[in-house]
Design an enzyme around this catalytic site. Structure first.
Site, PDB file in Angstrom:
ATOM      1  N   GLU A   1     -21.976 -10.848   4.859  1.00 42.68           N
ATOM      2  CA  GLU A   1     -21.502 -10.874   6.243  1.00 42.68           C
ATOM      3  C   GLU A   1     -20.218 -11.715   6.357  1.00 42.68           C
ATOM      4  O   GLU A   1     -19.289 -11.336   7.074  1.00 42.68           O
ATOM      5  CB  GLU A   1     -22.622 -11.418   7.163  1.00 42.68           C
TER       6      GLU A   1
ATOM      7  N   ARG B   1     -13.761  -1.214  22.413  1.00 44.71           N
ATOM      8  CA  ARG B   1     -14.400  -0.218  21.551  1.00 44.71           C
ATOM      9  C   ARG B   1     -13.484   0.216  20.408  1.00 44.71           C
ATOM     10  O   ARG B   1     -13.939   0.798  19.441  1.00 44.71           O
ATOM     11  CB  ARG B   1     -14.775   1.014  22.378  1.00 44.71           C
TER      12      ARG B   1
ATOM     13  N   LYS C   1     -16.635 -10.263   7.676  1.00 47.82           N
ATOM     14  CA  LYS C   1     -15.903 -10.847   8.810  1.00 47.82           C
ATOM     15  C   LYS C   1     -14.442 -11.081   8.431  1.00 47.82           C
ATOM     16  O   LYS C   1     -13.536 -10.793   9.213  1.00 47.82           O
ATOM     17  CB  LYS C   1     -16.501 -12.197   9.256  1.00 47.82           C
TER      18      LYS C   1
ATOM     19  N   LYS D   1     -15.504  -0.621  17.853  1.00 46.56           N
ATOM     20  CA  LYS D   1     -16.724  -1.366  18.146  1.00 46.56           C
ATOM     21  C   LYS D   1     -17.949  -0.456  18.069  1.00 46.56           C
ATOM     22  O   LYS D   1     -18.978  -0.830  17.537  1.00 46.56           O
ATOM     23  CB  LYS D   1     -16.600  -1.999  19.544  1.00 46.56           C
TER      24      LYS D   1
ATOM     25  N   GLU E   1     -12.560  -7.720   8.091  1.00 45.06           N
ATOM     26  CA  GLU E   1     -12.388  -7.017   9.363  1.00 45.06           C
ATOM     27  C   GLU E   1     -11.214  -7.548  10.164  1.00 45.06           C
ATOM     28  O   GLU E   1     -10.435  -6.785  10.715  1.00 45.06           O
ATOM     29  CB  GLU E   1     -13.655  -7.176  10.233  1.00 45.06           C
TER      30      GLU E   1
ATOM     31  N   HIS F   1     -21.372 -10.936 -13.800  1.00 41.42           N
ATOM     32  CA  HIS F   1     -21.343  -9.536 -14.244  1.00 41.42           C
ATOM     33  C   HIS F   1     -20.132  -8.794 -13.692  1.00 41.42           C
ATOM     34  O   HIS F   1     -20.199  -7.600 -13.432  1.00 41.42           O
ATOM     35  CB  HIS F   1     -22.641  -8.835 -13.839  1.00 41.42           C
TER      36      HIS F   1
ATOM     37  N   ASN G   1     -15.186  12.590  24.340  1.00 42.80           N
ATOM     38  CA  ASN G   1     -15.599  11.705  23.241  1.00 42.80           C
ATOM     39  C   ASN G   1     -16.491  12.508  22.322  1.00 42.80           C
ATOM     40  O   ASN G   1     -17.303  13.313  22.797  1.00 42.80           O
ATOM     41  CB  ASN G   1     -16.443  10.534  23.764  1.00 42.80           C
TER      42      ASN G   1
ATOM     43  N   CYS H   1     -13.649   6.050  21.054  1.00 42.03           N
ATOM     44  CA  CYS H   1     -13.089   6.601  22.288  1.00 42.03           C
ATOM     45  C   CYS H   1     -13.888   6.169  23.516  1.00 42.03           C
ATOM     46  O   CYS H   1     -15.095   5.995  23.458  1.00 42.03           O
ATOM     47  CB  CYS H   1     -13.092   8.111  22.222  1.00 42.03           C
TER      48      CYS H   1
HETATM   49  C1  G6P Z   1     -18.752  -0.977  13.671  1.00 46.55           C
HETATM   50  C2  G6P Z   1     -18.446  -2.370  14.174  1.00 46.55           C
HETATM   51  C3  G6P Z   1     -19.281  -3.390  13.405  1.00 46.55           C
HETATM   52  C4  G6P Z   1     -20.755  -3.038  13.513  1.00 46.55           C
HETATM   53  C5  G6P Z   1     -21.034  -1.605  13.070  1.00 46.55           C
HETATM   54  C6  G6P Z   1     -22.443  -1.171  13.429  1.00 46.55           C
HETATM   55  O1  G6P Z   1     -18.278  -0.837  12.372  1.00 46.55           O
HETATM   56  O2  G6P Z   1     -17.073  -2.669  14.032  1.00 46.55           O
HETATM   57  O3  G6P Z   1     -19.066  -4.680  13.948  1.00 46.55           O
HETATM   58  O4  G6P Z   1     -21.497  -3.929  12.753  1.00 46.55           O
HETATM   59  O5  G6P Z   1     -20.144  -0.699  13.729  1.00 46.55           O
HETATM   60  O6  G6P Z   1     -22.544  -1.139  14.823  1.00 46.55           O
HETATM   61  P1  G6P Z   1     -23.881  -1.276  15.645  1.00 46.55           P
HETATM   62  O7  G6P Z   1     -23.438  -1.218  17.077  1.00 46.55           O
HETATM   63  O8  G6P Z   1     -24.739  -0.113  15.258  1.00 46.55           O
HETATM   64  O9  G6P Z   1     -24.513  -2.566  15.305  1.00 46.55           O
END
Ligand code: G6P
Length: 617
Positions: free
Chosen positions: A490, A27, A494, A612, A497, A513, A99, A2
């Site tokens: 990672e 966000r 990606k 975000k 996501e 395994h 928020n 939010c």
């Molecule tokens: C959310 C975002 C990710 C991020 C995670 C941790 O899930 O979508 O991209 O890695 O939060 O966020 P931070 O701001 O603590 O790195």
């Protein structure tokens, strides 16, 4: 998650509110709304979906120089117009945006219903609006103190809340006046000339003013076009620390790229230069950090390090574990912040806890740091957003200086975090056994990194070709060992996501395994295997997948010509020492998920259901 914007001044509020909400879109949200205070009424407009639908619905906005706006990411109740903010309290005398999460909302709601308040939404936020209205009805006006009744009503209301809040509140009977309040959910005030801006982070304010106040927990700001003051929730005025706001609005434009994510992928060489600027010391062959706020003796005494974070930041913590253990020989343990906050593990004396976070607002990371700090351990942050909640709550730390990251899928923050962790490994290593020569060589390796990333980015066209070939996959495996195991995690994250393809990252040897059961002609496996200690072992794992008919893609060193004979597709990356390989090998993985998401028509920068800044548990 939010987002909040608010305006009080002499211009039409709507322009800032809509522009500010657009800048908060990154966000993550599913509905939005604005309230504009007109003569003796407050016009509230809400809409499900994008800010553009809200702007369309608003049409020619009502004139008014005071207003609020909000983007909502649903927690209590689905994404509907009724649940969107702003919420109205009493008979319309209070309008607010919120928020955070109110944990005791049900009990408060029951009490308010008994008193005759009618609820129109399923949200926890509407409870606060009615609670403030109830506070007003119980608070008489005080002569010569025109704001006192409103401040008292808000103080009374928020004292009953359990949970977190960032609030901006306006009142029908008090035009030109706003109250903002914060506990556990960030709120900033942009200080202009004859106008003030409220927002949940600095991005809506950038370019409007260069002076900012970061409200602290339990603080409350009272704003009119003529000035503002900050109070403690339970006591009187507090001294305000107005800070310069560095980011200009140009930094958050797309600069000709189709998406923020692509822009941020290409910004990585510069982000790395910024992370290292002024932090490499040739004379002592070490790194220099200005903000750790610990003496060399305290740092020398560190016997264990805990790295904690969420999502991508947790992956960079894993990279950091490998780096620090190998280069500095200090035991490291990596914890999901959401687990650490409740797990209560034994933590020895002389343990240093680093929270790794791009936004500095992730609720679990903040709570994990607060919990370890409460137990008397030193907590530091590796953080991108200056002045964020985690930056404020920790004892010290290191800023990434990567610039705003807008794409929800983190890219440049990951590589900058890995770079800072490499510098910390150098720093701790040089405090212990690491020789001057080794320190000097690591500095050279780090200095070469931005140019190496520039070279790695030239694989883009080849990656796009691979993306076209595999865009319809429904399952993808990412496999790597040692430093490239976190990269595998990672890469898989990606893809999940932004393209909604199921993907799993595994240490390559673990494949036998379980995951190997998934291998078939439609399940590509991506092997991250630049030359290094475990190259031959990973090659054998690749043969095992090939033998079972699975397509294989190799992310390999540019001089590895043999690999083409085995792998179906090869993406070449430039040479780098093993401890820096994750920063290089993640580049094609970022680009691959980007291109696949674009080819599948996905909303790259604002993927469904994701946020975000995850400011709730
Ligand atoms: C959310 C975002 C990710 C991020 C995670 C941790 O899930 O979508 O991209 O890695 O939060 O966020 P931070 O701001 O603590 O790195």
């Amino acid at each position: 998650m939010c987002g909040i914007v608010g305006y009080v001044g002499s211009e039409d509020a709507a322009e800032f509110l809509i522009d500010g909400l657009r800048r908060l879109e990154y966000r993550g949200y599913d509905s939005a709304g604005v309230a504009i205070v007109c003569e003796d009424d407050i016009a509230v407009t809400r809409s499900v979906g994008r800010i553009q639908s809200l702007a369309d619905r608003l049409g020619t906005p009502p004139p008014g120089t005071l207003g609020l706006g909000h983007t909502r990411w649903a927690t209590h109740g689905p994404a509907t117009e009724e649940n969107a903010h702003p919420h109205i309290g009493g008979d319309g005398e209070v309008v607010l945006v919120h928020n955070g999460v109110i944990e005791n909302y049900q009990i408060l709601k029951d009490g308010l219903i008994e008193k005759g308040y009618h609820f129109k939404s399923a949200t926890d936020s509407e409870v606060i609006a009615h609670l403030v209205a109830e506070g007003l009805s119980n608070t008489p006006a005080i002569e010569d103190q025109p704001h006192a009744r409103y401040v008292t009503a808000v103080q009374w209301a928020i004292a009953q809340l359990r949970g977190t809040y960032g609030l901006a509140i306006v009142f029908r009977d008090k035009p030109g006046f706003m109250i903002a309040a914060r506990f556990g959910s960030p709120l900033v005030i942009g200080v202009g000339r004859g106008e003030y801006f409220v927002a949940s982070d600095a991005s809506p304010i950038a370019g409007r003013t260069d002076r900012i106040v970061y409200l602290a927990d339990h603080q409350l700001a009272v704003l009119t076009a003529d000035g503002f003051s900050v109070l403690h929730r339970d006591s009187g005025k507090v001294r305000v620390n107005i800070q310069p706001l560095e980011a200009d609005s140009g930094e958050v434009s797309m600069n000709g790229y189709d998406h923020y994510m692509l822009k941020e992928i290409y910004e990585q060489p510069d982000a790395l230069r910024n992370a290292m600027r002024g932090r490499l010391n040739d004379q002592d062959a070490t790194a220099v950090f200005g903000g750790l706020n610990l003496t060399p003796q305290q740092l020398r005494g560190v016997e264990r390090i805990i790295l904690t974070g969420c999502g991508t930041s947790w992956h960079s913590a894993l990279v950091g574990e490998y780096m620090i253990e190998e280069l500095a020989r200090i035991p490291v343990c990596v914890e999901y912040a959401s687990e650490l906050r409740y797990r209560n593990p034994p933590i020895e004396n002389n343990t240093l806890v680093f929270g790794i976070t791009q936004s500095g607002e992730t609720a679990d990371t903040l709570a994990a740091l607060n919990e370890t700090k409460r137990k008397g351990h030193r907590t530091l942050a590796i953080c991108n957003v200056v002045g964020s909640s985690i930056a404020q709550a920790s004892d010290g730390g290191v800023y990434l200086h990567a610039g705003p990251e807008i794409g929800v899928a983190s890219t440049k923050a990951f590589t900058s975090q890995c770079c800072v962790l490499a510098m910390l490994a150098l720093y701790f290593g040089r405090m212990r056994h690491m020789s001057f020569e080794t320190g000097g060589r690591i500095i050279e390796d780090l200095r070469r990194l931005p140019a190496t990333i520039e070279q790695a980015l030239t694989c883009d066209a080849e990656v796009r070709r691979v993306a076209e070939k595999y865009q319809s996959a429904t399952n993808v495996l990412y496999l790597g060992r040692r430093y490239n195991f976190p990269t595998a995690l990672e890469g898989a994250l990606k893809l999940k996501e932004i393209s909604y393809i199921h993907a799993e990252g595994y240490p390559a040897a673990e494949m036998k395994h379980g995951p190997i059961a998934l291998v078939d002609a439609d399940t590509p496996s991506i092997f991250i295997m630049p030359r290094g200690t475990t190259y031959d072992k990973v090659l054998s794992n690749m043969e095992e997948v090939k033998a079972r008919g699975g397509p294989v893609i190799a992310i390999a060193s540019s001089d590895d010509t043999e690999i083409r004979k085995i792998a179906d597709d090869v993406i070449m990356i430039p040479e780098a020492p093993e401890f820096l390989q994750p920063i290089v090998s993640v580049i094609p993985l970022q680009l691959l998920s980007y291109h696949i998401a674009v080819l599948r028509g996905c909303d790259v920068d604002k993927p469904r259901n994701l946020a975000k800044s995850v400011t709730v548990e």
